[in-house]
Scaffold this active site. Structure first.
Site, PDB file in Angstrom:
ATOM      1  N   ASP A   1       0.847  -1.187   0.000  1.00  0.00           N
ATOM      2  CA  ASP A   1       0.000   0.000   0.000  1.00  0.00           C
ATOM      3  C   ASP A   1       0.887   1.244   0.000  1.00  0.00           C
ATOM      4  OD1 ASP A   1      -2.517   1.156  -0.077  1.00  0.00           O
ATOM      5  OD2 ASP A   1      -2.583   1.454   2.081  1.00  0.00           O
TER       6      ASP A   1
ATOM      7  N   TYR B   1       1.224   5.706  -0.532  1.00  0.00           N
ATOM      8  CA  TYR B   1       0.772   6.951   0.113  1.00  0.00           C
ATOM      9  C   TYR B   1       0.895   8.055  -0.933  1.00  0.00           C
ATOM     10  CZ  TYR B   1       0.444   9.801   4.481  1.00  0.00           C
ATOM     11  OH  TYR B   1       0.056  10.621   5.524  1.00  0.00           O
TER      12      TYR B   1
ATOM     13  N   HIS C   1      -3.793  14.006   0.707  1.00  0.00           N
ATOM     14  CA  HIS C   1      -4.040  13.158   1.869  1.00  0.00           C
ATOM     15  C   HIS C   1      -2.881  13.258   2.860  1.00  0.00           C
ATOM     16  CE1 HIS C   1      -5.200   9.757   4.324  1.00  0.00           C
ATOM     17  NE2 HIS C   1      -4.067   9.122   4.031  1.00  0.00           N
TER      18      HIS C   1
ATOM     19  N   GLU D   1     -10.634   3.831   3.824  1.00  0.00           N
ATOM     20  CA  GLU D   1      -9.774   4.628   2.960  1.00  0.00           C
ATOM     21  C   GLU D   1     -10.074   4.244   1.523  1.00  0.00           C
ATOM     22  OE1 GLU D   1      -5.851   5.438   5.769  1.00  0.00           O
ATOM     23  OE2 GLU D   1      -5.677   4.082   4.040  1.00  0.00           O
TER      24      GLU D   1
ATOM     25  N   GLU E   1      -9.294   3.798  -2.143  1.00  0.00           N
ATOM     26  CA  GLU E   1      -8.079   3.661  -2.939  1.00  0.00           C
ATOM     27  C   GLU E   1      -8.407   2.974  -4.267  1.00  0.00           C
ATOM     28  OE1 GLU E   1      -4.667   2.047  -1.038  1.00  0.00           O
ATOM     29  OE2 GLU E   1      -5.274   2.676   0.988  1.00  0.00           O
TER      30      GLU E   1
ATOM     31  N   ASP F   1      -8.995   0.196   2.206  1.00  0.00           N
ATOM     32  CA  ASP F   1      -7.979  -0.155   3.194  1.00  0.00           C
ATOM     33  C   ASP F   1      -8.523   0.200   4.579  1.00  0.00           C
ATOM     34  OD1 ASP F   1      -5.519  -0.971   4.196  1.00  0.00           O
ATOM     35  OD2 ASP F   1      -4.687   1.047   4.099  1.00  0.00           O
TER      36      ASP F   1
ATOM     37  N   ARG G   1      -7.978   3.688  13.588  1.00  0.00           N
ATOM     38  CA  ARG G   1      -7.108   4.850  13.812  1.00  0.00           C
ATOM     39  C   ARG G   1      -6.529   4.887  15.220  1.00  0.00           C
ATOM     40  NH1 ARG G   1      -5.787   6.313   8.752  1.00  0.00           N
ATOM     41  NH2 ARG G   1      -7.630   6.738   7.480  1.00  0.00           N
TER      42      ARG G   1
ATOM     43  N   GLN H   1      -3.810   2.344  15.371  1.00  0.00           N
ATOM     44  CA  GLN H   1      -2.703   2.820  14.540  1.00  0.00           C
ATOM     45  C   GLN H   1      -1.876   3.890  15.255  1.00  0.00           C
ATOM     46  OE1 GLN H   1      -3.941   4.922  10.989  1.00  0.00           O
ATOM     47  NE2 GLN H   1      -2.050   4.451   9.907  1.00  0.00           N
TER      48      GLN H   1
ATOM     49  N   LYS I   1      -4.307  -2.232  10.345  1.00  0.00           N
ATOM     50  CA  LYS I   1      -4.730  -2.357   8.954  1.00  0.00           C
ATOM     51  C   LYS I   1      -4.829  -3.803   8.472  1.00  0.00           C
ATOM     52  CE  LYS I   1      -3.089   2.137   7.266  1.00  0.00           C
ATOM     53  NZ  LYS I   1      -4.266   2.524   6.463  1.00  0.00           N
TER      54      LYS I   1
ATOM     55  N   THR J   1      -8.740  -5.860   4.128  1.00  0.00           N
ATOM     56  CA  THR J   1      -8.648  -4.963   2.973  1.00  0.00           C
ATOM     57  C   THR J   1      -9.620  -5.514   1.947  1.00  0.00           C
ATOM     58  OG1 THR J   1      -6.303  -4.512   3.387  1.00  0.00           O
ATOM     59  CG2 THR J   1      -7.142  -4.023   1.184  1.00  0.00           C
TER      60      THR J   1
ATOM     61  N   GLU K   1      -9.821  12.465   7.732  1.00  0.00           N
ATOM     62  CA  GLU K   1      -9.729  13.801   7.154  1.00  0.00           C
ATOM     63  C   GLU K   1     -11.059  14.547   7.254  1.00  0.00           C
ATOM     64  OE1 GLU K   1      -7.299  13.971   3.310  1.00  0.00           O
ATOM     65  OE2 GLU K   1      -7.790  11.837   3.477  1.00  0.00           O
TER      66      GLU K   1
END
Length: 447
Positions: free
Chosen positions: A152, A154, A159, A224, A226, A258, A262, A265, A278, A282, A395
């Site tokens: 994965d 970034y 973001h 997330e 993606e 994904d 939080r 994490q 994570k 997925t 976000e």
């Protein structure tokens, strides 16, 4: 559009992508549902997937609201390059992904001819293929490939900045971001297909600054949005992939969720990065849209400001800068257990990525890491500069501090049990038939 290859010149000559008759906007199919305006799977798309057949997994293509069994119609696929017909009779897409891109293109051209309504033998094709068509609603989809490895990235600078502002307001973007495509190796074994339930994970959570951690269910479950890129032919261990050749190693794309805890994490990522927050799930969509199908929607790569550093030489390509981006819109919808309909909470576009798919793949193999057919590369959260284009709740809600409204009495800082997350993706461009990626769905269930 003629059968011979043609070149698409995009806005301000920023795009120069080779196309062929399979992209002809006038082409229609004798599968009538594929001709409906706005359908995700017109004859210009022809994505690949794997479904559960009576005698085991089988490869199919989506055409309108139907699925065509490729093994059943293998007698009509020749003459194709060696190994292509055999790969279509396999139980996963790995063998097809591993063949030369010229084989992918030849197969796509043959399927398009078999399905187009203006072919001189269209009536014969319809009689021969009809028994091998099934309603998509009646088909159970399976994971399209054996995914040996999952990485994965970034790749969205918006973001990265948005997340950085939440935790490092004075220095939101780390110094390496504009030089190196950041990524981590994910857990391939927990990749699940669209429609799966996602069990709320447990982990170590710090309830307050300075407190000792406790083991508990996450209270900050997030999605997330993606796009996943499936690797085609790989490279041998110790060999690199040149940026000019990277595109030929990419088979196609899917939607990817994904899922992230939080609060888990935040405690565990220091100093090595993502782990249990994570690896619990997925989710991917079932249909793989080929890179060739995306040709009309290629666009220039992200326009880097003049003050940004140029990519290092191994990541630099004038061709990739002209056409390395993809104009692919991605949307997120949420529905609680008490809601009848999902509501859209964000919409972004893959063209916002700071790093192109070719750069991601090239960097991945730059140390000699051996990629294999069926490996999956995630783009990372696809966010844009506007409020409506933020690709995760972290976000959108400022880490849960500003919950969003779904309906009058439903607000979310993070996901609750019973919430369904739906991703949709599509491409549109004037003068061409739009295509879709379908949906990627997942529902949260309690521990």
């Amino acid at each position: 559009m003629a059968g011979a290859e043609e070149t698409l010149h995009g806005k301000a000559d920023s795009v120069n992508v080779t196309m062929n008759a399979t992209h002809d906007p006038q082409r229609q199919s004798w599968v009538l549902s594929a001709n409906r305006p706005g359908d995700a799977f017109p004859i210009q798309n022809l994505p690949f997937g794997v479904f559960a057949g009576a005698s085991g997994p089988r490869i199919g293509i989506a055409i309108g609201d139907q699925v065509l069994d490729l093994r059943g119609c293998s007698g009509l696929l020749g003459p194709l390059p060696a190994g292509t017909v055999e790969a279509c009779a396999a139980t996963t897409l790995n063998a097809l992904m591993a063949v030369d891109p010229a084989c992918w293109s030849a197969l796509r051209a043959r399927l398009s001819d078999l399905l187009r309504s203006d072919h001189p033998r269209a009536a014969d094709h319809q009689r021969a293929l009809g028994p091998h068509l099934m309603a998509m609603a009646d088909v159970r989809m399976l994971k399209p490939a054996v995914i040996g490895d999952y990485t994965d990235f970034y790749a969205s600078i918006d973001h990265a900045r948005n997340v950085g502002r939440l935790f490092r307001p004075d220095h939101p973007l780390l110094p390496n971001y504009k030089y190196v495509p950041i990524g981590y190796h994910g857990r391939a074994s927990s990749i699940v297909l669209s429609g799966s339930t996602v069990r709320r994970p447990k982990g170590q959570i710090v309830p307050a600054p300075g407190a000792a951690p406790r083991f508990a269910p996450t209270q900050a479950l997030d999605y997330e949005i993606e796009v996943g890129f499936f690797v085609g032919a790989g490279n041998r261990l110790g060999e690199r992939i040149d940026i000019e050749d990277a595109a030929s190693h990419l088979f196609g794309v899917c939607l990817l969720n994904d899922w992230t805890a939080r609060d888990i994490q935040a405690w565990e990522y220091q100093p090595l990065g993502p782990f249990l927050a994570k690896s619990f799930a997925t989710c991917i969509s079932p249909w793989i849209v080929t890179m060739e199908a995306l040709a009309p929607f290629r666009t220039a790569a992200y326009a880097r400001p003049a003050e940004d550093p140029a990519p290092l030489a191994y990541l630099a390509s004038e061709k990739d800068m002209r056409e390395g981006g993809i104009d692919l819109s991605v949307e997120v919808y949420l529905r609680s257990a008490r809601m009848d309909e999902a509501v859209r909470v964000s919409r972004s576009n893959l063209r916002n990525l700071y790093w192109t798919p070719a750069q991601l793949l090239t960097h991945h193999a730059s140390n000699g890491c051996n990629l294999q057919a069926g490996d999956l590369l995630g783009s990372g959260t696809v966010s844009g500069p506007e409020e409506e284009s933020l690709g995760c709740l972290l976000e959108l809600t400022r880490n849960g501090r500003g919950p969003i409204s779904l309906v009058a009495d439903e607000r979310r800082g993070f996901l609750e049990d019973g919430d369904e997350v739906v991703f949709r993706g599509h491409c549109q461009r004037d003068g061409f038939v739009g295509i879709g990626l379908g949906e990627c769905r997942g529902t949260v269930v309690g521990e």
